[in-house]
Enzyme design. Structure first.
Site, short mmCIF file in Angstrom:
data_model
loop_
_atom_site.label_atom_id
_atom_site.label_comp_id
_atom_site.label_asym_id
_atom_site.label_seq_id
_atom_site.Cartn_x
_atom_site.Cartn_y
_atom_site.Cartn_z
N ASP A 91 0.87 -1.17 0.00
CA ASP A 91 0.00 0.00 0.00
C ASP A 91 0.91 1.23 0.00
OD1 ASP A 91 -2.29 1.62 0.19
OD2 ASP A 91 -2.08 1.74 2.38
N GLU A 103 -1.77 -1.49 -5.80
CA GLU A 103 -2.91 -0.76 -6.34
C GLU A 103 -2.58 -0.08 -7.65
OE1 GLU A 103 -5.96 1.08 -3.21
OE2 GLU A 103 -3.90 1.59 -2.72
N CYS A 120 -12.26 -5.26 6.87
CA CYS A 120 -11.48 -5.95 7.90
C CYS A 120 -10.74 -7.10 7.24
CB CYS A 120 -12.40 -6.48 9.00
SG CYS A 120 -11.54 -7.53 10.20
N CYS A 135 -11.97 -10.77 9.01
CA CYS A 135 -13.27 -11.39 8.77
C CYS A 135 -13.96 -10.90 7.51
CB CYS A 135 -14.18 -11.18 9.98
SG CYS A 135 -14.65 -9.44 10.24
N CYS A 143 -12.58 -3.75 14.49
CA CYS A 143 -13.70 -4.36 13.76
C CYS A 143 -14.84 -4.67 14.74
CB CYS A 143 -13.24 -5.63 13.06
SG CYS A 143 -14.58 -6.50 12.20
N CYS A 184 -15.38 -9.03 14.56
CA CYS A 184 -14.38 -9.95 15.13
C CYS A 184 -13.53 -9.30 16.22
CB CYS A 184 -13.48 -10.53 14.04
SG CYS A 184 -12.43 -9.30 13.24
N ASP A 191 -3.29 1.35 7.50
CA ASP A 191 -2.45 1.10 6.33
C ASP A 191 -2.01 -0.36 6.22
OD1 ASP A 191 -2.56 3.79 5.58
OD2 ASP A 191 -0.91 4.31 6.90
#
Length: 395
Positions: free
Chosen positions: A201, A295, A348, A351, A367, A370, A377
């Site tokens: 990322d 990306e 997330c 999950c 989250c 979970c 990041d």
């Protein structure tokens, strides 16, 4: 795998060789501009003819197109030399290469890949010419490199040149330094399999956040040099104003030219630092991972944001991705680009739950399903890896 590999070296020409380099650059620029001017006249003529065809004033078979014929233009160079004798003093292959470059520019233009070719200016920060390898006219011998017309030029030999030499580009930077780039056809062996995949990322605060939890610092090369650059650029402006007040041409203003080279050296240092970092980091990634997921960023679009443009330019995402791509191709690794619209920072990674849209101010979150706590990041890089591997399986 056979690839074209470039080797860049700094050269230290003698005063006589410098003069010949400057002459060659000038003649190459003159040849390019001369034939571009002729082509513009031809384009204007055929534009009128095309209008007449459309208005039924001329039969259709009189229309011949607007294409620059590369081979016919190269054949015209000897005739051009008869009218401009100074062209005989420089490398003839460099003149031919300038015509080839012009023809290639027009070819890309007619395919709508770039804009209409523009005249070359002697005010450009980088001045260069390219010559082809024929009959051993380009060779490396010890601490010297043999170049057409220049003969043997001393250079800083940082590594060996492997493979068949195709051509060489001699360049003079605005800092006053001379370089030669040798393009050679060489064989590259694929790297051993690392049995590892990684998601990356790209960011501004941290240059890159990896799915294994590592964060690569954004060195901010331009920002670190900004204070010094501003000071030296102010000096440059003052010297330009001083020369203007005394009615001195800037090309003849010695103090201005001296300061201009100083500013150029600072910019060059920043560029070299950034390039060194990107090369080392991209090589490390390619060596240690078989699949790299990243990306597909719209860098051009992001640069339109004036608040982020300076920071985005400094991190050089596009240059980094380009280096990853060609190194992956050379060494048998795989680059997977995921859609820029994929909500990597919103999901997330444990999950798969997506709960609304989180603004950029939220750098970490938990989250609600979970209860896993995430660094924004690192979570994004893990999602990029998962999406990349999924895309690769479906492909």
């Amino acid at each position: 795998m056979i690839v074209n590999k470039a080797y860049k070296f700094r050269i230290y020409p003698t005063k006589k060789q410098m003069e010949l380099i400057h002459k060659t650059i000038g003649c190459v620029r003159f040849t390019f501009n001369f034939f571009l001017g002729k082509q513009k006249e031809k384009d204007a003529y055929w534009y009128i003819v095309e209008e007449m065809v459309q208005n039924s004033q001329l039969p259709t078979n009189n229309w011949k197109g607007k294409w620059l014929n590369k081979y016919e233009t190269i054949k015209a160079i000897p005739e051009l030399k008869q009218h401009y004798s100074f062209l005989k003093e420089v490398d003839s292959i460099a003149l031919q290469k300038s015509v080839e470059n012009l023809a290639d520019s027009f070819e890309r233009y007619y395919k709508k890949q770039n804009k209409y070719p523009r005249f070359k200016s002697k005010k450009n920060s980088v001045q260069s010419y390219t010559t082809k390898h024929t009959n051993g006219n380009i060779a490396v011998e010890g601490k010297y490199i043999k170049l057409p017309k220049l003969g043997f030029v001393r250079f800083a030999k940082s590594r060996e040149v492997h493979g068949r030499i195709l051509h060489a580009t001699v360049r003079r930077n605005s800092s006053g330094k001379y370089f030669v780039s040798i393009l050679a056809e060489t064989e590259v062996q694929p790297l051993k399999k690392a049995e590892s995949s990684i998601g990356i990322d790209l960011g501004i605060t941290d240059f890159a956040i990896l799915s294994d939890g590592r964060k690569m610092d954004n060195n901010k090369f331009t920002s670190k040099m900004e204070k010094k650059l501003k000071r030296e650029q102010r000096k440059l402006s003052r010297r330009a104003l001083h020369a203007k007040n005394k009615a001195i041409n800037l090309f003849d203003a010695k103090n201005y030219q001296k300061q201009k080279r100083k500013v150029a050296r600072l910019h060059e240092r920043v560029m070299n630092q950034r390039d060194d970092f990107l090369n080392k980091f991209s090589t490390e990634i390619i060596k240690n991972h078989d699949i790299v997921c990243i990306e597909d960023l719209n860098t051009k679009g992001m640069l339109r944001n004036h608040k982020l443009a300076k920071s985005i330019s400094d991190v050089s995402w596009s240059a980094f991705v380009s280096k990853l791509e060609y190194k992956a191709k050379w060494y048998g690794k795989t680059i997977v680009k995921i859609s820029r619209w994929f909500p990597s920072s919103q999901i997330c990674s444990d999950c798969g739950h997506q709960d609304g849209k989180k603004s950029l101010e939220i750098r970490d979150w938990t989250c609600p399903v979970c209860h896993e706590h995430h660094d924004r990041d690192i979570n994004a890089s893990k999602n990029i890896l998962a999406e990349g591997l999924r895309t690769l399986v479906l492909a």
